[in-house]
Design a protein around this motif. Structure first.
Motif, PDB file in Angstrom:
ATOM      1  N   ASP A 161       0.823  -1.204   0.000  1.00  0.00           N
ATOM      2  CA  ASP A 161       0.000   0.000   0.000  1.00  0.00           C
ATOM      3  C   ASP A 161       0.860   1.257   0.000  1.00  0.00           C
ATOM      4  O   ASP A 161       0.482   2.279  -0.576  1.00  0.00           O
ATOM      5  CB  ASP A 161      -0.925   0.011   1.217  1.00  0.00           C
ATOM      6  N   TYR A 162       2.011   1.191   0.645  1.00  0.00           N
ATOM      7  CA  TYR A 162       2.871   2.373   0.770  1.00  0.00           C
ATOM      8  C   TYR A 162       3.704   2.632  -0.470  1.00  0.00           C
ATOM      9  O   TYR A 162       4.123   3.767  -0.688  1.00  0.00           O
ATOM     10  CB  TYR A 162       3.755   2.238   2.013  1.00  0.00           C
ATOM     11  N   ILE A 163       3.965   1.610  -1.252  1.00  0.00           N
ATOM     12  CA  ILE A 163       4.705   1.856  -2.493  1.00  0.00           C
ATOM     13  C   ILE A 163       3.764   2.015  -3.674  1.00  0.00           C
ATOM     14  O   ILE A 163       4.222   2.215  -4.807  1.00  0.00           O
ATOM     15  CB  ILE A 163       5.721   0.737  -2.781  1.00  0.00           C
ATOM     16  N   SER A 164       2.447   1.945  -3.428  1.00  0.00           N
ATOM     17  CA  SER A 164       1.462   2.094  -4.494  1.00  0.00           C
ATOM     18  C   SER A 164       0.723   3.429  -4.426  1.00  0.00           C
ATOM     19  O   SER A 164       0.220   3.909  -5.444  1.00  0.00           O
ATOM     20  CB  SER A 164       0.432   0.956  -4.440  1.00  0.00           C
ATOM     21  N   ASP A 165       0.640   4.023  -3.246  1.00  0.00           N
ATOM     22  CA  ASP A 165      -0.125   5.246  -3.049  1.00  0.00           C
ATOM     23  C   ASP A 165       0.818   6.409  -2.732  1.00  0.00           C
ATOM     24  O   ASP A 165       1.490   6.386  -1.694  1.00  0.00           O
ATOM     25  CB  ASP A 165      -1.114   5.037  -1.904  1.00  0.00           C
ATOM     26  N   PRO A 166       0.898   7.436  -3.576  1.00  0.00           N
ATOM     27  CA  PRO A 166       1.804   8.569  -3.312  1.00  0.00           C
ATOM     28  C   PRO A 166       1.459   9.315  -2.029  1.00  0.00           C
ATOM     29  O   PRO A 166       2.335   9.971  -1.446  1.00  0.00           O
ATOM     30  CB  PRO A 166       1.633   9.464  -4.537  1.00  0.00           C
TER      31      PRO A 166
END
Length: 338
Positions: A161-166
């Protein structure tokens, strides 16, 4: 070319054994082989009339009784035995009376003991305020029962989730953070790090049609690093996009490749020759590799060192991107109020 780097009881009756038959035994008082009954007690075989008690056989009249009150002309009764039997009966009566009195005494004693115990128990309870119950606290107020929340705790943060959502991917992104140290090792194979670079002009560090693809999908930044091992050089470039969908499109539409980065002890490679290009993505990041010989030799399908180096650098890039997401997810989970 995309490379295959990391992706997300009764028993039955036995036959032959019937129930064993039981023949009737000759009736009691009957002898086998004779169909007639035995003469009744007091009858003699062959005589149809009943013989009178105390009479003589063959006589039809009763003899006078020499002892008044006694029947028959049998032997004189054993008066001593009768007296002993009477005395024995009297003794049994006396023992029964004595035993009954003892039992009655025991029963009365038990009743008295029970009354005493009950009285003492009542006095103790009244003196001590009664027996405390489990639901009462020492102060006399009811002890509250433990309560549990019916709301399940939230699941731990997902690194993806953290590497997919800016909006969640806020950690600084630098070349030294993404490609740390002077070398890297993959499964015991060491690679020395050469030159590195970072730019927001994504198309400027590409070859062929890759620049246009990156620009069309909103590329925000490209970070590059070159590694060498045994005459093989590999440049890996990581491009950042505003969303996971954009990075996936860039990977799918990729043509051309990332420009090889020379310097820091690595001379020019993949110029005017054939090299191996690959692409992949993880979250909102797409990563590209280009591998070739440092002596300019053309790469063929049989050059296993080239394919091995490309696989190693692709796996390394994926691991570094995922580690970025894992670090941010861990920080969020340990943050106060989270």
């Amino acid at each position: 070319m995309s490379f295959g780097g990391p992706q997300w009881p009764q028993e039955p009756q036995q036959q032959g054994q019937g129930q064993q038959g039981h023949g009737q035994q000759p009736g009691y008082g009957q002898q086998p082989g004779h169909g007639g009954q035995q003469p009744e007690y007091g009858q003699q075989p062959g005589h149809g009339g009943q013989q009178p008690y105390g009479g003589q056989p063959g006589q039809g009249q009763q003899q006078p009784n020499p002892f008044p009150g006694a029947q028959g002309s049998g032997p004189t009764p054993d008066w001593g035995a009768l007296a002993d039997a009477s005395a024995s009966r009297n003794r049994r009566k006396r023992w029964l009376l004595i035993g009954g009195g003892a039992l009655a005494t025991v029963a009365v004693g038990a009743i008295v003991a029970t009354a005493v115990v009950s009285t003492n128990k009542t006095d103790d309870e009244s003196k001590n305020g009664g027996i405390p119950t489990a639901s009462a606290s020492p102060t006399g107020s009811p002890t509250p029962e433990p309560t549990f929340s019916s709301v399940a705790p939230p699941p731990p943060p997902n690194p993806k989730d953290y590497i997919s959502d800016p909006k969640k991917d806020k950690a600084p992104l630098t070349v030294d953070g993404l490609f740390p140290g002077k070398k890297m090792s993959m499964n015991g194979r060491p690679y020395k790090k050469g030159a590195t670079s970072a730019t927001t002009n994504c198309a400027s560090v590409t070859q062929g049609g890759l620049g246009a693809v990156l620009k069309k999908n909103g590329c925000q930044k490209v970070l590059r690093a070159t590694y060498v091992k045994d005459g093989v050089a590999i440049t890996v470039g990581v491009a950042v996009f505003p969303s996971e969908a954009a990075a996936l499109k860039a990977k799918t539409q990729a043509s051309g490749g990332i420009a090889p980065l020379a310097g820091a002890g690595v001379k020019e490679f993949c110029r005017a020759t054939v090299c191996l290009r690959r692409s992949n993505s993880a979250g909102r990041y797409a990563y590209f590799t280009q591998a070739g010989f440092t002596n300019g030799k053309k790469v063929t399908k049989t050059d296993k060192p080239i394919f091995q180096a490309s696989d190693d650098l692709g796996t390394f890039a994926f691991n570094q991107i995922y580690a970025r997401g894992r670090a941010q997810a861990s920080a969020a989970a340990n943050a106060p109020g989270e």
